[in-house]
Write a protein that holds these residues in place. Structure first.
Motif, PDB file in Angstrom:
ATOM      1  N   GLY A  44       4.157   9.641  -9.117  1.00 44.22           N
ATOM      2  CA  GLY A  44       4.248   9.080 -10.462  1.00 44.22           C
ATOM      3  C   GLY A  44       4.967   7.749 -10.422  1.00 44.22           C
ATOM      4  O   GLY A  44       5.696   7.436  -9.484  1.00 44.22           O
ATOM      5  N   GLY A  45       4.736   6.959 -11.458  1.00 44.22           N
ATOM      6  CA  GLY A  45       5.356   5.645 -11.529  1.00 44.22           C
ATOM      7  C   GLY A  45       6.840   5.736 -11.766  1.00 44.22           C
ATOM      8  O   GLY A  45       7.377   6.740 -12.217  1.00 44.22           O
ATOM      9  N   ARG A  46       7.505   4.665 -11.412  1.00 44.16           N
ATOM     10  CA  ARG A  46       8.949   4.597 -11.664  1.00 44.16           C
ATOM     11  C   ARG A  46       9.193   4.480 -13.168  1.00 44.16           C
ATOM     12  O   ARG A  46       8.333   4.031 -13.918  1.00 44.16           O
ATOM     13  N   ASN A  47      10.378   4.851 -13.572  1.00 44.58           N
ATOM     14  CA  ASN A  47      10.757   4.628 -14.963  1.00 44.58           C
ATOM     15  C   ASN A  47      10.986   3.139 -15.136  1.00 44.58           C
ATOM     16  O   ASN A  47      11.786   2.543 -14.441  1.00 44.58           O
ATOM     17  N   LYS A  48      10.257   2.565 -16.040  1.00 44.39           N
ATOM     18  CA  LYS A  48      10.405   1.133 -16.284  1.00 44.39           C
ATOM     19  C   LYS A  48      11.747   0.887 -16.956  1.00 44.39           C
ATOM     20  O   LYS A  48      12.126   1.562 -17.901  1.00 44.39           O
ATOM     21  N   GLU A  49      12.463  -0.094 -16.443  1.00 40.74           N
ATOM     22  CA  GLU A  49      13.747  -0.422 -17.041  1.00 40.74           C
ATOM     23  C   GLU A  49      13.527  -1.134 -18.367  1.00 40.74           C
ATOM     24  O   GLU A  49      12.539  -1.828 -18.565  1.00 40.74           O
ATOM     25  N   THR A  50      14.463  -0.955 -19.256  1.00 45.16           N
ATOM     26  CA  THR A  50      14.388  -1.602 -20.555  1.00 45.16           C
ATOM     27  C   THR A  50      14.667  -3.087 -20.376  1.00 45.16           C
ATOM     28  O   THR A  50      15.615  -3.454 -19.695  1.00 45.16           O
ATOM     29  N   PRO A  51      13.855  -3.960 -20.952  1.00 51.74           N
ATOM     30  CA  PRO A  51      14.127  -5.393 -20.845  1.00 51.74           C
ATOM     31  C   PRO A  51      15.491  -5.731 -21.437  1.00 51.74           C
ATOM     32  O   PRO A  51      15.986  -5.051 -22.340  1.00 51.74           O
ATOM     33  N   GLN A  52      16.104  -6.790 -20.944  1.00 53.35           N
ATOM     34  CA  GLN A  52      17.433  -7.187 -21.386  1.00 53.35           C
ATOM     35  C   GLN A  52      17.480  -7.437 -22.894  1.00 53.35           C
ATOM     36  O   GLN A  52      18.477  -7.170 -23.541  1.00 53.35           O
ATOM     37  N   SER A  53      16.401  -7.933 -23.487  1.00 54.71           N
ATOM     38  CA  SER A  53      16.394  -8.237 -24.912  1.00 54.71           C
ATOM     39  C   SER A  53      16.434  -6.965 -25.774  1.00 54.71           C
ATOM     40  O   SER A  53      16.782  -7.016 -26.941  1.00 54.71           O
ATOM     41  N   THR A 109       0.831  -1.201   0.000  1.00 55.55           N
ATOM     42  CA  THR A 109       0.000   0.000   0.000  1.00 55.55           C
ATOM     43  C   THR A 109       0.864   1.250   0.000  1.00 55.55           C
ATOM     44  O   THR A 109       0.584   2.209  -0.718  1.00 55.55           O
ATOM     45  N   GLU A 110       1.939   1.215   0.790  1.00 53.51           N
ATOM     46  CA  GLU A 110       2.853   2.351   0.837  1.00 53.51           C
ATOM     47  C   GLU A 110       3.441   2.622  -0.548  1.00 53.51           C
ATOM     48  O   GLU A 110       3.494   3.766  -1.002  1.00 53.51           O
ATOM     49  N   GLN A 111       3.859   1.568  -1.234  1.00 56.33           N
ATOM     50  CA  GLN A 111       4.444   1.717  -2.567  1.00 56.33           C
ATOM     51  C   GLN A 111       3.409   2.249  -3.558  1.00 56.33           C
ATOM     52  O   GLN A 111       3.709   3.113  -4.379  1.00 56.33           O
ATOM     53  N   SER A 112       2.174   1.760  -3.476  1.00 52.91           N
ATOM     54  CA  SER A 112       1.122   2.227  -4.372  1.00 52.91           C
ATOM     55  C   SER A 112       0.814   3.706  -4.173  1.00 52.91           C
ATOM     56  O   SER A 112       0.628   4.447  -5.137  1.00 52.91           O
ATOM     57  N   VAL A 113       0.779   4.130  -2.912  1.00 52.65           N
ATOM     58  CA  VAL A 113       0.512   5.539  -2.616  1.00 52.65           C
ATOM     59  C   VAL A 113       1.647   6.409  -3.140  1.00 52.65           C
ATOM     60  O   VAL A 113       1.417   7.462  -3.734  1.00 52.65           O
ATOM     61  N   LYS A 114       2.887   5.952  -2.952  1.00 53.68           N
ATOM     62  CA  LYS A 114       4.031   6.721  -3.456  1.00 53.68           C
ATOM     63  C   LYS A 114       3.969   6.853  -4.977  1.00 53.68           C
ATOM     64  O   LYS A 114       4.225   7.918  -5.526  1.00 53.68           O
TER      65      LYS A 114
END
Length: 79
Positions: free
Chosen positions: A56-65, A46-51
């Motif tokens: 705003g959401g974290r920057n999604k890392e680029t998949p290894q592929s 819940t804490e992570q969702s509220v943050k």
């Protein structure tokens, strides 16, 4: 009083009571696994969702592929 304010106060009270109860119960257990771990995971989630909602959401890392590939160009796209 406004019914919305009453509902907000009641909800906040319930959440605060549950959180304080959790911390009081876990104060004696320390870091060992116990039956309250699911509640701890729920609080952390819940804490992570509220943050994420507030900041705003974290920057999604680029998949290894995708790391070694060049970005697509206009020539690569179908007409």
């Amino acid at each position: 009083m406004d019914p919305k304010i009453v509902k907000l106060v009641r909800t906040t009270t319930v959440i605060a009571t549950a959180t304080v109860s959790y911390f009081l119960l876990t104060a004696d257990y320390g870091p060992q696994p116990n039956f309250l771990d699911p509640i701890k995971n729920l609080i952390l989630s819940t804490e992570q969702s509220v943050k994420e909602f507030i900041f705003g959401g974290r920057n999604k890392e680029t998949p290894q592929s995708e790391i070694g590939k060049a970005p697509p160009t206009a020539a690569d796209k179908p007409p």
